[in-house]
Design a protein around this motif. Structure first.
Motif, PDB file in Angstrom:
ATOM      1  N   SER A   1     100.738  49.934 120.155  1.00 32.75           N
ATOM      2  CA  SER A   1     100.724  48.487 120.359  1.00 32.75           C
ATOM      3  C   SER A   1     101.900  47.862 119.612  1.00 32.75           C
ATOM      4  O   SER A   1     102.895  48.535 119.346  1.00 32.75           O
ATOM      5  N   THR A   2     101.757  46.624 119.226  1.00 35.28           N
ATOM      6  CA  THR A   2     102.818  45.905 118.524  1.00 35.28           C
ATOM      7  C   THR A   2     102.872  46.314 117.055  1.00 35.28           C
ATOM      8  O   THR A   2     101.888  46.839 116.518  1.00 35.28           O
TER       9      THR A   2
ATOM     10  N   VAL B   1      99.926  44.758 115.134  1.00 35.15           N
ATOM     11  CA  VAL B   1      98.669  45.479 115.321  1.00 35.15           C
ATOM     12  C   VAL B   1      98.685  46.775 114.505  1.00 35.15           C
ATOM     13  O   VAL B   1      97.702  47.118 113.852  1.00 35.15           O
TER      14      VAL B   1
END
Length: 151
Positions: free
Chosen positions: A47-48, A51
């Motif tokens: 994810s990012t 995150v």
């Protein structure tokens, strides 16, 4: 079993060491070295970056919870009588190896939620990670076996 030591004390010693070893592997080795110092990966890299850092925080909290839980069990064993230190040490090394093996096989290879490092040939890293885990398991198992024979 050591003379005068109950099965419950041996089980608590084993549980304490396994928890402490797994917690140290998670908190000190994996999180501090690979996540924070080397910045090779996060616990969840799919994810990012925000995150990934958030999940690292939960992973860090869980790792310390397991470490402290192991220490509380150790304190309880110590309060009730003498600690079989060879058994505890074997359990710590076994817990460390078990966590690293679980992480290396399940998280890295099966679930692929993160790798040891990115942008490199992983074979050497995987062999060292999983091989080191197996060596820790073997050493911990040997110490646990010797602790049984010592009794």
């Amino acid at each position: 079993m050591t003379p005068g030591t109950s099965r419950s004390a041996h089980a608590r010693t084993l549980a304490s060491g396994l928890l402490f070893g797994a917690g140290i592997a998670a908190s000190m080795i994996d999180l501090f070295i690979f996540h924070l110092v080397l910045r090779w990966h996060h616990f969840y890299d799919l994810s990012t970056p925000e995150v990934a850092r958030t999940v690292d925080g939960f992973f860090h909290a869980l790792g310390w919870f397991i470490t402290v839980w192991g220490l509380f069990l150790l304190a309880d064993v110590r309060r009730r009588g003498e600690v079989a230190w060879l058994r505890w040490t074997g359990a710590v090394i076994t817990g460390l190896g078990a966590f690293q093996l679980l992480d290396g096989v399940v998280n890295h290879k099966l679930l692929r939620i993160h790798q040891i490092r990115y942008g490199v040939d992983l074979l050497v890293y995987d062999v060292v990670w999983i091989g080191g885990s197996l060596l820790a398991l073997a050493l911990g198992g040997l110490l646990l076996w010797r602790s049984r024979r010592a009794g």
